[in-house]
Design a protein around this motif. Structure first.
Motif, PDB file in Angstrom:
ATOM      1  N   ILE A 194       0.813  -1.183   0.127  1.00  0.00           N
ATOM      2  CA  ILE A 194      -0.016   0.202   0.050  1.00  0.00           C
ATOM      3  C   ILE A 194       1.013   1.192   0.123  1.00  0.00           C
ATOM      4  N   ILE A 195       1.781   1.117   0.948  1.00  0.00           N
ATOM      5  CA  ILE A 195       2.675   2.145   0.923  1.00  0.00           C
ATOM      6  C   ILE A 195       3.446   2.595  -0.206  1.00  0.00           C
ATOM      7  N   ALA A 196       3.944   1.230  -1.160  1.00  0.00           N
ATOM      8  CA  ALA A 196       4.493   1.496  -2.155  1.00  0.00           C
ATOM      9  C   ALA A 196       3.751   2.001  -3.341  1.00  0.00           C
ATOM     10  N   LEU A 197       2.531   1.835  -3.168  1.00  0.00           N
ATOM     11  CA  LEU A 197       1.641   2.482  -4.240  1.00  0.00           C
ATOM     12  C   LEU A 197       1.537   3.783  -4.005  1.00  0.00           C
ATOM     13  N   GLY A 198       1.512   4.354  -2.820  1.00  0.00           N
ATOM     14  CA  GLY A 198       1.718   5.722  -2.292  1.00  0.00           C
ATOM     15  C   GLY A 198       3.051   6.412  -2.750  1.00  0.00           C
ATOM     16  N   ALA A 199       4.012   5.814  -2.650  1.00  0.00           N
ATOM     17  CA  ALA A 199       5.216   6.178  -3.109  1.00  0.00           C
ATOM     18  C   ALA A 199       5.405   6.610  -4.489  1.00  0.00           C
ATOM     19  N   GLY A 200       4.594   5.617  -5.399  1.00  0.00           N
ATOM     20  CA  GLY A 200       4.399   5.893  -6.514  1.00  0.00           C
ATOM     21  C   GLY A 200       3.809   7.011  -7.007  1.00  0.00           C
ATOM     22  N   LEU A 201       2.554   7.213  -6.288  1.00  0.00           N
ATOM     23  CA  LEU A 201       1.519   8.406  -6.501  1.00  0.00           C
ATOM     24  C   LEU A 201       2.460   9.526  -6.384  1.00  0.00           C
ATOM     25  N   SER A 202       3.285   9.595  -5.120  1.00  0.00           N
ATOM     26  CA  SER A 202       4.216  10.822  -4.992  1.00  0.00           C
ATOM     27  C   SER A 202       5.047  11.007  -6.046  1.00  0.00           C
ATOM     28  N   ASP A 203       5.604  10.092  -6.624  1.00  0.00           N
ATOM     29  CA  ASP A 203       6.594  10.378  -7.642  1.00  0.00           C
ATOM     30  C   ASP A 203       5.851  10.579  -8.757  1.00  0.00           C
ATOM     31  N   GLY A 204       4.841   9.940  -9.326  1.00  0.00           N
ATOM     32  CA  GLY A 204       3.944  10.511 -10.524  1.00  0.00           C
ATOM     33  C   GLY A 204       3.471  11.820 -10.503  1.00  0.00           C
ATOM     34  N   LEU A 205       3.322  12.436  -9.131  1.00  0.00           N
ATOM     35  CA  LEU A 205       2.879  13.956  -9.122  1.00  0.00           C
ATOM     36  C   LEU A 205       4.209  14.752  -9.027  1.00  0.00           C
ATOM     37  N   PHE A 207       6.539  15.225  -6.703  1.00  0.00           N
ATOM     38  CA  PHE A 207       6.938  15.801  -5.381  1.00  0.00           C
ATOM     39  C   PHE A 207       8.047  15.433  -4.971  1.00  0.00           C
ATOM     40  N   GLY A 208       9.159  14.788  -5.477  1.00  0.00           N
ATOM     41  CA  GLY A 208      10.479  14.429  -4.983  1.00  0.00           C
ATOM     42  C   GLY A 208      10.820  13.809  -3.831  1.00  0.00           C
ATOM     43  N   ASP A 209      11.984  13.961  -3.431  1.00  0.00           N
ATOM     44  CA  ASP A 209      12.408  12.813  -2.193  1.00  0.00           C
ATOM     45  C   ASP A 209      12.094  13.227  -0.916  1.00  0.00           C
ATOM     46  N   ASN A 210      11.829  14.608  -0.638  1.00  0.00           N
ATOM     47  CA  ASN A 210      11.395  14.701   0.773  1.00  0.00           C
ATOM     48  C   ASN A 210      10.070  14.156   0.981  1.00  0.00           C
ATOM     49  N   ALA A 214       9.200  11.089   3.801  1.00  0.00           N
ATOM     50  CA  ALA A 214       8.084  11.247   4.782  1.00  0.00           C
ATOM     51  C   ALA A 214       7.105  10.160   4.639  1.00  0.00           C
ATOM     52  N   LEU A 215       6.755   9.996   3.583  1.00  0.00           N
ATOM     53  CA  LEU A 215       5.703   9.055   3.227  1.00  0.00           C
ATOM     54  C   LEU A 215       6.068   7.404   3.537  1.00  0.00           C
ATOM     55  N   LEU A 216       7.233   6.921   3.494  1.00  0.00           N
ATOM     56  CA  LEU A 216       7.761   6.004   3.793  1.00  0.00           C
ATOM     57  C   LEU A 216       7.937   5.590   5.366  1.00  0.00           C
ATOM     58  N   THR A 217       8.537   6.704   5.695  1.00  0.00           N
ATOM     59  CA  THR A 217       8.535   6.682   7.269  1.00  0.00           C
ATOM     60  C   THR A 217       7.112   6.575   7.948  1.00  0.00           C
ATOM     61  N   ARG A 218       6.202   7.581   7.618  1.00  0.00           N
ATOM     62  CA  ARG A 218       5.027   7.485   8.156  1.00  0.00           C
ATOM     63  C   ARG A 218       4.324   6.289   7.704  1.00  0.00           C
ATOM     64  N   GLY A 219       4.387   5.795   6.628  1.00  0.00           N
ATOM     65  CA  GLY A 219       3.737   4.589   6.386  1.00  0.00           C
ATOM     66  C   GLY A 219       4.289   3.252   6.724  1.00  0.00           C
TER      67      GLY A 219
END
Length: 346
Positions: A194-205, A207-210, A214-219
């Protein structure tokens, strides 16, 4: 004792694990429903659809006949998509022997029942959940078949079974640790998608490494939180099945979940994403189950909640990010319950 080992089924991960086993054992049978795939593996020693450009060892024998695949094997490794595990285990049952070691390497839930794969398999085989060994960890099939150094974990409350599975797989390219927290290893392997999907969403948008850090840590915090609530050891989520698998799945273009998330972040509809992938994206089904579990247990999973609404309720990825960033102020440790903290430090 026979040196034969069987893998069910011949997808990318099943085929990759068969290559690991082929380095350690004289006979590895790989079961598939597709006669044309079996013929390709046996004649050309390739599985082009799933692992293009890879030459398979000659001691991998493919078959469409379950009895041929399983009879005389000392171990059976189930590597089907989560949606097909019950049917595969049901087909295995007539040829199953109690002295066979059973391992599964599927990272997901049965959507209709919200059951873990070890539960599904044990129900079909008529054995205890503790008789099933779970294999998980950071392990792209594409790298395993190229003999890139890979480390995984095998988990069972029965230490002797975990050690037997360790001995089955371990070699100089494929290091295997044991763990008695079957529940935690299984949950971590499924929920991190689930969090990997979110990381892909973030990259697709874009939004960069920051944002991704954060998403991986909170995920990791939220999947640990629900895992502990379900009875898992919190330390498991800091290990190979948790943090290790999360990093590799959320940061690599080999990852189906990351790729699917990236395409969604770029504005592609879910049905088009799934059509273009050509393979199962476990994180999508897992998001649906985890969302239901979080509601049932009353455990906060804010990232899972937002991804659920993107996948199934029409929320845009950008609005989901805005909702996460606009949540109430908290201390970093506020979401960790006292009970979890005590378990962590006991």
């Amino acid at each position: 004792m026979s040196d034969k080992v069987t893998v069910l089924v011949a997808g990318s991960w099943g085929t990759a694990l068969a290559t690991v086993l082929a380095a350690n054992h004289s006979e590895v049978y790989l079961w598939t429903r597709k006669p044309e795939q079996a013929a390709e593996i046996n004649e050309a020693h390739t599985n082009h659809h799933f692992l293009p450009g890879v030459k398979l060892p000659g001691n991998i024998i493919a078959t469409t006949d379950m009895e041929t695949a399983v009879s005389g094997s000392k171990a059976v490794v189930i590597v089907a998509p989560s949606s097909g595990v019950r049917q595969v285990a049901h087909s295995l049952k007539p040829f199953w022997k109690e002295d066979m070691l059973c391992i599964h390497a599927t990272k997901g839930f049965e959507t209709e029942t919200m059951k873990r794969m070890s539960t599904v398999i044990s129900e079909e085989l008529g054995c205890s959940e503790g008789d099933i060994v779970v294999l998980s960890g950071p392990s792209h099939a594409e790298e395993v078949v190229r003999l890139c150094p890979t480390t995984v974990v095998v988990a069972s409350p029965d230490e002797s079974r975990a050690k037997a599975a360790q001995g089955l797989f371990i070699n100089n390219d494929f290091r295997v640790y044991t763990n008695r927290d079957q529940l935690g290893v299984e949950l971590a392997g499924a929920l991190k998608n689930i969090i990997a999907l979110g990381a892909g969403l973030s990259d697709g948008l874009g939004f960069g490494d920051n944002a991704k850090a954060a998403l991986l840590t909170r995920g990791l915090a939220e999947i640990s939180r629900v895992g502990v609530e379900m009875g898992a050891n919190p330390l498991t989520f800091s290990g190979l099945a948790g943090l290790g698998d999360l990093v590799v799945t959320a940061t690599s273009q080999h990852s189906r979940n990351w790729r699917a998330g990236s395409m969604l972040g770029q504005g592609q509809p879910l049905n088009e994403v799934l059509d273009s992938m050509g393979m199962v994206v476990e994180g999508i089904r897992t998001t649906e189950v985890a969302y239901a579990i979080s509601l049932k247990l009353g455990v906060q999973m804010p990232i899972t909640d937002q991804i659920y609404h993107v996948l199934f309720k029409g929320r845009t990825p950008r609005n989901a990010v805005e909702a996460l960033m606009g949540r109430d102020r908290k201390t970093e440790m506020e979401a960790i319950s006292q009970e979890t903290w005590e378990q962590w430090h006991s």
